[in-house]
Scaffold this active site. Structure first.
Site, short mmCIF file in Angstrom:
data_model
loop_
_atom_site.label_atom_id
_atom_site.label_comp_id
_atom_site.label_asym_id
_atom_site.label_seq_id
_atom_site.Cartn_x
_atom_site.Cartn_y
_atom_site.Cartn_z
N ARG A 1 7.99 6.17 -3.90
CA ARG A 1 8.50 6.75 -2.65
C ARG A 1 7.69 6.18 -1.51
NH1 ARG A 1 6.09 10.22 -5.71
NH2 ARG A 1 3.91 10.43 -5.24
N SER B 1 0.80 -1.23 0.00
CA SER B 1 0.00 0.00 0.00
C SER B 1 0.83 1.27 0.00
CB SER B 1 -0.94 -0.04 1.19
OG SER B 1 -1.63 -1.25 1.16
N ASP C 1 -3.83 -1.41 -1.73
CA ASP C 1 -4.98 -1.76 -0.87
C ASP C 1 -6.30 -1.21 -1.44
OD1 ASP C 1 -4.13 0.83 -0.28
OD2 ASP C 1 -4.12 0.58 1.90
C1 GLC Z 1 -0.89 5.92 1.21
C2 GLC Z 1 -0.23 5.06 0.15
C3 GLC Z 1 -1.27 4.42 -0.72
C4 GLC Z 1 -2.30 3.69 0.12
C5 GLC Z 1 -2.89 4.62 1.17
C6 GLC Z 1 -3.85 3.89 2.10
O1 GLC Z 1 -1.53 6.99 0.58
O2 GLC Z 1 0.66 5.84 -0.61
O3 GLC Z 1 -0.66 3.50 -1.61
O4 GLC Z 1 -3.32 3.21 -0.70
O5 GLC Z 1 -1.84 5.17 1.95
O6 GLC Z 1 -3.25 2.84 2.75
#
Ligand code: GLC
Length: 484
Positions: free
Chosen positions: A172, A157, A210
């Site tokens: 990143r 995520s 996610d």
């Molecule tokens: C952050 C991450 C993203 C993820 C979100 C929720 O924004 O960069 O990839 O979906 O958190 O977990």
């Protein structure tokens, strides 16, 4: 029936009864900067739409809009056994998912607590930890071994570019993660190598965000599901875009994809407005950003997601202390500690039922900071928590509104998951009110045409369904978006 807005005004009057003029004046100043009007929400949403489009263009923009290589809407008839893992903020979750068809699935799962320092550990430690946990899980669930490699969907995520579904080049870290040697690299081979060196019979067939998992898992059981959303430690959304409306695919993959087909997009809209054009940032938001490991990034997320809500509260309180409005003469050394408040702190303050005394808040401040509070201070703290929570919920829905407007959805189920959505008091009602303010619905909340609904298990079932869709595509001889 009393509306949410009217009820909030009544609560405010009750709360602020008897508050000293000095504290009241401080509260009013903060109300001024943390209140987001319907007009502002509309302005943010309009800008959001242009930013979603920019992200899909060849030139790109602040919002990454990452094609997720899920090219199908699940039918609910996908079947099979899959493993799924989800690297969260505090746990690694390993799930064995049995897709049963008929929109049904069963899961068996285990959570492995992440080592404390994992956010800043070495890459090696991260992959070893995941591979070791998977080994334990597989040994337990398949004591007599496996006849073939187990297919695994990896919920990762963080913003990861994908030229294929089984690839994820970390752009990143976000959400306070800062592990050297991973940014700019594909995380799939890193995990696969750690598994191979331990002889764990697993093949990573799909890497998913996610939000994409949430979208697909919810679509498996609910054909009205149009979006997968996470309101948790971070904040983000995924939806299906029509392939021909993704200019950045042109010349790269477009020839292999049906232009009228679908492509799941992981928006990564936590990065919305990194250019600071529309978000009403306060000096506290600037401070959160400056003190974070990645200043200048995730501007939207830093105002609304769970990782930062407690921190915002801390910074405001510290400021009020320095200006000698609260905690006069107290030892506030613990309040000076970054991230001493996780999201459960503002959440508990908002749950404090004893409005006249705020006893739970009193106990909380004693326990966490060792600070004695008076009733005036506690009322201020309560009001701050409300303002921070309300602002977060209202801003959060701008992404939903923008996607609906962009895709022309007049009705939608927006499937949501995450700690803030599931556990932050009032989030759901405030978010619904935010949508109402953007769309100007003159309806009872139960009749709102665009609603946020609780998601199906995205990081378990979603990852498994995506793995199944990928295997099906490959079996049909279509390898588009699958790295061999
Ligand atoms: C952050 C991450 C993203 C993820 C979100 C929720 O924004 O960069 O990839 O979906 O958190 O977990």
């Amino acid at each position: 029936m009393v509306s949410l807005v009217e009820q909030a005004a009544i609560n405010r009057t009750n709360l602020l009864k008897g508050v000293s003029p000095e504290i009241l004046s401080e509260i009013e100043k903060i109300e001024e900067i943390l209140t987001v009007s319907p007009e502002t929400l509309k302005k943010i949403t309009a800008h959001f739409i242009t930013e979603l489009e920019k992200g899909l263009s060849k030139e790109g923009g602040n919002i990454p809009m990452i094609p997720g290589w899920v090219l199908e809407y699940p039918t609910g008839e996908e079947t099979g056994d899959y493993l799924a893992i989800d690297l969260g903020g505090t746990n690694l979750r390993v799930v064995l998912v049995k897709l049963l068809g008929g929109s049904k699935f069963e899961t068996e799962q285990h959570k492995y607590s992440l080592p404390d320092n994992i956010r800043t550990a070495k890459a090696e430690e991260l992959w070893s930890f995941i591979a070791d946990s998977l080994k334990v899980f597989v040994d337990q669930h398949f004591p007599s071994g496996t006849s073939k490699k187990l297919p695994l969907g990896f919920t990762f995520s963080y913003p990861a570019s994908q030229n294929a579904i089984n690839e994820g080049i970390l752009q990143r870290w976000t959400k306070g993660y800062d592990i050297d040697g991973v940014e700019g690299k594909d995380v799939v081979p890193m995990l696969q190598d750690a598994l191979a060196s331990r002889n764990v019979p697993i093949e990573v067939v799909a890497l998913i965000n996610d939000t994409t998992g949430t979208l697909v898992a919810s679509a498996y059981t609910d054909p009205e599901a149009k979006m997968g959303l996470i309101f948790g430690t971070g904040c983000n959304g995924a939806y299906y875009e029509v392939a021909k409306n993704i200019p950045k695919l042109e010349g790269k993959y477009a020839e292999d994809i049906d232009p009228n087909g679908l492509m799941a997009i992981n928006c990564e809209y936590g990065a919305f407005d990194n250019e600071h054009k529309v978000l009403p940032r306060t000096k506290y938001d600037l401070q959160v950003d400056e003190e974070s490991p990645r200043p200048g990034q995730q501007s939207f997320e830093k105002m609304i997601s769970g990782y930062y809500l407690g921190e915002l509260l801390r910074l405001i309180l510290l400021d009020l202390y320095h200006d000698q409005h609260i905690f006069k003469g107290a030892d506030v050394s613990l309040l000076s500690k970054p991230f001493i408040f996780d999201t459960s702190v503002p959440a508990k303050i908002e749950e404090d039922a004893s409005y006249e005394e705020l006893k739970d808040t009193e106990a909380l401040f004693k326990e966490i900071l060792g600070v004695e509070t008076n009733l005036n201070e506690r009322k201020l703290i309560r009001r701050l928590a409300e303002l921070i929570g309300n602002r977060a919920s209202r801003l959060s829905v701008c992404g939903i509104a923008a996607i609906c407007k962009k895709r022309g959805y007049e009705t939608a189920h927006c499937a949501a998951d995450g700690s803030v959505y599931n556990r932050y008091p009032g989030f759901k009602e405030r978010a619904a009110q935010g949508l109402r303010d953007i769309f100007d619905w003159d309806l009872e909340p139960k009749d709102y045409p665009i609603i946020i609904v609780p998601a199906q298990d995205g990081s378990g079932a979603g990852a498994a369904i995506i793995a199944a869709l990928t295997e099906k595509r490959l079996a049909a001889g279509k390898s588009v978006g699958i790295k061999q």
